[in-house]
Design an enzyme around this catalytic site. Sequence first.
Site, PDB file in Angstrom:
ATOM      1  N   PHE A  82       0.819  -1.221   0.000  1.00 17.69           N
ATOM      2  CA  PHE A  82       0.000   0.000   0.000  1.00 17.69           C
ATOM      3  C   PHE A  82       0.850   1.267   0.000  1.00 17.69           C
ATOM      4  CE2 PHE A  82      -2.877  -2.999   2.246  1.00 17.69           C
ATOM      5  CZ  PHE A  82      -3.993  -2.869   1.441  1.00 17.69           C
ATOM      6  N   ASN A 101       8.509   8.704  -4.129  1.00 17.22           N
ATOM      7  CA  ASN A 101       7.919   7.870  -3.087  1.00 17.22           C
ATOM      8  C   ASN A 101       7.224   6.636  -3.661  1.00 17.22           C
ATOM      9  OD1 ASN A 101       7.427   7.433  -0.296  1.00 17.22           O
ATOM     10  ND2 ASN A 101       5.316   8.050  -0.578  1.00 17.22           N
ATOM     11  N   SER A 126      -5.004   1.608  -9.006  1.00 12.91           N
ATOM     12  CA  SER A 126      -6.065   2.616  -8.967  1.00 12.91           C
ATOM     13  C   SER A 126      -6.779   2.692 -10.313  1.00 12.91           C
ATOM     14  CB  SER A 126      -5.445   3.977  -8.637  1.00 12.91           C
ATOM     15  OG  SER A 126      -6.345   5.029  -8.887  1.00 12.91           O
ATOM     16  N   TYR A 151       0.050  11.341  -9.878  1.00 13.45           N
ATOM     17  CA  TYR A 151      -0.355  10.185  -9.060  1.00 13.45           C
ATOM     18  C   TYR A 151      -0.808   9.034  -9.959  1.00 13.45           C
ATOM     19  CZ  TYR A 151      -3.459   7.111  -6.505  1.00 13.45           C
ATOM     20  OH  TYR A 151      -4.078   5.988  -6.014  1.00 13.45           O
ATOM     21  N   LYS A 155       0.857   5.049 -10.833  1.00 14.76           N
ATOM     22  CA  LYS A 155       0.165   3.757 -10.805  1.00 14.76           C
ATOM     23  C   LYS A 155       0.310   3.040 -12.150  1.00 14.76           C
ATOM     24  CE  LYS A 155      -1.144   3.929  -6.564  1.00 14.76           C
ATOM     25  NZ  LYS A 155      -0.467   3.057  -5.567  1.00 14.76           N
ATOM     26  N   VAL A 219     -17.183  22.118  -3.863  1.00 16.10           N
ATOM     27  CA  VAL A 219     -17.473  21.113  -4.889  1.00 16.10           C
ATOM     28  C   VAL A 219     -16.814  21.597  -6.176  1.00 16.10           C
ATOM     29  CG1 VAL A 219     -19.273  19.963  -6.220  1.00 16.10           C
ATOM     30  CG2 VAL A 219     -19.646  20.476  -3.789  1.00 16.10           C
TER      31      VAL A 219
END
Length: 340
Positions: A82, A101, A126, A151, A155, A219
């Site tokens: 994870f 990372n 993801s 990000y 993945k 939002v």
Amino acid sequence: MRKILVTGGLGFIGSHTVVELQNNGFEVVIIDDLSNSSESVLDGIIGITHKKPTFENLDLKEKASVENFFKTHNDISGVIHFAASKAVGESVENPLLYYENNLHTLIYMLKDVLGLQESNFIFSSSCTVYGQADKMPITENAPIKLAESPYGNTKQIGEEIITDTCKVNLNLNAIALRYFNPIGAHSSALIGELPMGIPQNLVPYITQTGFGLRECLSVFGNDYPTPDGTCVRDYIHVVDLAKAHVVALQRLLDKKNDSNFETFNVGTGVGSSVLEVITAFEGVSNKSLNYKFAPRREGDVISAYADTTKANNVLGWKAKSSLEDAIDSAWKWEQKIRNL
């Protein structure tokens, strides 16, 4: 009792997975550097399972530390990885943090997993790997498009690294679970999502706003081509997601995998808009939520929800909790941690 390593095991999804592993009779070792978690989560895990996992405070970016860990724990039967930075918005602002990372740690882990007697590896992937998919719901065969954020790119690259490693190391067996949007908390309210600082995810921001810690929820975008103009996502209860990891791991341990690298979508198969999530919260909390519309956020896709047929039929796993169940558990968790 087989020993399973869970990296990032004190984080949101990791801690719930540790609970499910221990409840299924596994011995668990946790690695976590506490950069986005707290050692106090151990108390919650012990409170639920009445078992104490082994915990190592270790930074997986330090290659020598990883190598030393595996010298000590050379009897591990499987790894659930994870440990990664996971906020889309933050990755846009600080891409190098995410590349360092999320990729270095994966590479160091794989190198040492290859030296184990049993090389079983579950990768926390993801739905961001699909970018903005052409069709809904999204199947595992949907094209991997240009990532919308650093990000998401980590993945995609992570899956490529595992694919290439599996091609030349046939003893390595890996599964990538492509999560949609995990929310909620354990029914005991002993563990849940603990964002550091301002929450990057929708539901913790909603519950903090509902509790009065945040003045107003923004939002991001109300002009998307969706039924109510807000983004649509597939929100899965974190306990359902945690159980999917145990099922996937067992598949590898039982050598039932069809190839040495498999991918599965993990979601509910139902898309919910931001406004629908707000409405669900208002229903379970009996509170009116203060929110406002703000400009679209860079890195956000319009819509993403899963076709879960493969996970249902091949893994034998299916999400059981509703959106309202998940929101209700998140709200109970928020109230619990604020009233301590």
